[in-house]
Every structure is written in structure tokens, then in C-alpha cells.
Scaffold this active site. Structure first.
Site, short mmCIF file in Angstrom:
data_model
loop_
_atom_site.label_atom_id
_atom_site.label_comp_id
_atom_site.label_asym_id
_atom_site.label_seq_id
_atom_site.Cartn_x
_atom_site.Cartn_y
_atom_site.Cartn_z
CB CYS A 1 -1.86 1.77 6.14
SG CYS A 1 -1.54 0.89 4.59
CB CYS B 1 -6.54 -0.42 5.42
SG CYS B 1 -4.85 -1.04 5.29
CG HIS C 1 -2.08 -0.91 1.15
ND1 HIS C 1 -3.18 -0.81 1.96
CD2 HIS C 1 -2.33 -1.95 0.30
CE1 HIS C 1 -4.05 -1.75 1.65
NE2 HIS C 1 -3.57 -2.46 0.66
CD GLU D 1 -1.86 4.25 3.39
OE1 GLU D 1 -1.60 3.53 2.40
OE2 GLU D 1 -3.00 4.33 3.86
#
Lengths: 144, 144
Positions: free
Chosen positions: B86, B83, B53, B55
């Protein structure tokens, strides 16, 4: 159960490797078709990377081998209950089964929200729990 | 606020890069002392890696640059609410400040447990929210 203990011992081997590198001793392996396809141990100190938990490293390795971001038919073994970060990764991978050793009463994902885990992931806790927890307790005892 | 919009635009630039690579268009940048020290966009499809992801990539980059696993004096900008995975990483890094654009009513960490976030992390939501949300909505519309 015998199979679970066998693979948890492999995760413990990873945890001991972490201890030798002066990392919080947590280890993980990912098994598919009775074969280890990914493994890892905590490397946050060495890599200066807070994301380098055992489970994350194992997931990146296993999905790389599989050529798929999903681990539906795999079991992830980890010595300590995953934190929310790792639980989130296990969920994104739609991991078929999670087996962990000792619970983590402070940082374990279930302390935050059990629903972080994917609803299809079967969960088994407590495999070699004492041994899995003991090496972490001893690590922090020696740190003090 | 102007500074926040400026850096969110950089995160949006990352999100657009993700869209061009046919990835869910989410982008992130990490800022320390008014300078971007890490950035990333979603690469889960390309890398077959559910942990890739925006991040996570930005955190690994920024902590690498800093030579420290902590980002106490940094701000992480991300186009969509993180999420749980993260959010957990942002917490482990003890990130000083989190600024996000659009909320994620399905997978946002606050739907699971706001306490995943580190208590010291200051949180600002809603910066360029419409633009940040729109590119994701359009991405999924085109997918159908």
C-alpha cells in the site's frame, strides 16, 4: 530453464501489448501446474490507476481463478523486477516462486528492502533479461 | 487536527464495516478539497484477493473519480500504518499527505524501508491511534 524461458516469452507478449497501448511495457503471467492461470500488463495510463501494474492485474486474475488469496504452488513471471507495491502483493499471496527478467536499479523492490518478499518465495532473476529490459529502454527513448 | 480526526472517524467507519464482514478491520478514505473522493476497507477474504487492502481500493476509486493516476492534492487517511504494497501504491500516486492511526510494528512499511514512500508525501501518524489499533487487536483476539 526452458520452461522459464517459455513462460517469460508469454510475459513478454503481454509487455508488447502494453507498448502498443502506449503503456510502460511490462508484462506478467502466473503459472500453476504448467498452465497460465493469470496474466496482465501495465495499464496505469488507460485506467488512470497507479495500482494497475502487470503483476497486480495478474495476481487479482489468478487468485480469482483459484478462489484463494494464496498462490503457494504458483510461479509469477514478470519481465522487470517488481516495485515495492508489487513485491508486497507477491508476498501477501505467499507466491511460491518469482521469476523476473531485467533488474530495475531505480524502482526494484530490492533497492528498498529485499525482505519485502515472503521468505518462502524462491526467486530467479535474469531470464531473457536483455530482451525484457530492451523494450522498456526503447519505450522511454521514443518518449523523449 | 480536528479535520484529521473527523476524516479518521470516516476511515474507522470503513474499518468497522470490514469487521462486520469478518475481514481484518482496516479502513481508508481519500480526501480532496475537504471532500471524500474515495474510500475502502479490507476485502481480501471476500474477494480472495491479497491486493484488496483498504488503501488500494480507496486509491483505485479516487484516481477513477479524478481521471488521473496522481493524488498530489489529496490526503489519504488509513486506520493502520500501510504495508509495503500500500505504501508503494501511495507513492506511485504521489499522494500529497498520508495520515494514519496506529503503527503496525510487524507489517508497516517503515519496518522495511521508510523510503518506499514518495519524498513529497507529508506524513502524520497517531491520529485516533488507540481506537484504530484496538479494533484490530480485538478482531484477532476473537479469532483465537
Amino acid at each position: 530453464m526452458e520452461t522459464d524461458e517459455k513462460f517469460m516469452k508469454e510475459a513478454l507478449r503481454e509487455a508488447h501489448a502494453a507498448a502498443e497501448e502506449n503503456e510502460v511495457p511490462i508484462g506478467a503471467v502466473i503459472v500453476c501446474g504448467n498452465k497460465i492461470i493469470g496474466k496482465g500488463h501495465n495499464m496505469t495510463e488507460k485506467l488512470h490507476d497507479p495500482t494497475a501494474h502487470a503483476e497486480m492485474i495478474a495476481i487479482t486474475a489468478a487468485t480469482g481463478i483459484m478462489g484463494s488469496k494464496y498462490l503457494n504452488d504458483c510461479t509469477l513471471y514478470v519481465t522487470i523486477e517488481p516495485c515495492p507495491m508489487c513485491a508486497g502483493a507477491i508476498a501477501w499471496a505467499q507466491t511460491g516462486r518469482l521469476v523476473y527478467g531485467a533488474i530495475d536499479p531505480k524502482k526494484g523492490y530490492s533497492q528498498f528492502s529485499p525482505s519485502i518478499m515472503h521468505p518462502k518465495t524462491k526467486i530467479q532473476a535474469g531470464i531473457l533479461a536483455e530482451e525484457c529490459g530492451k523494450i522498456v529502454t526503447e519505450y522511454f527513448k521514443n518518449k523523449r
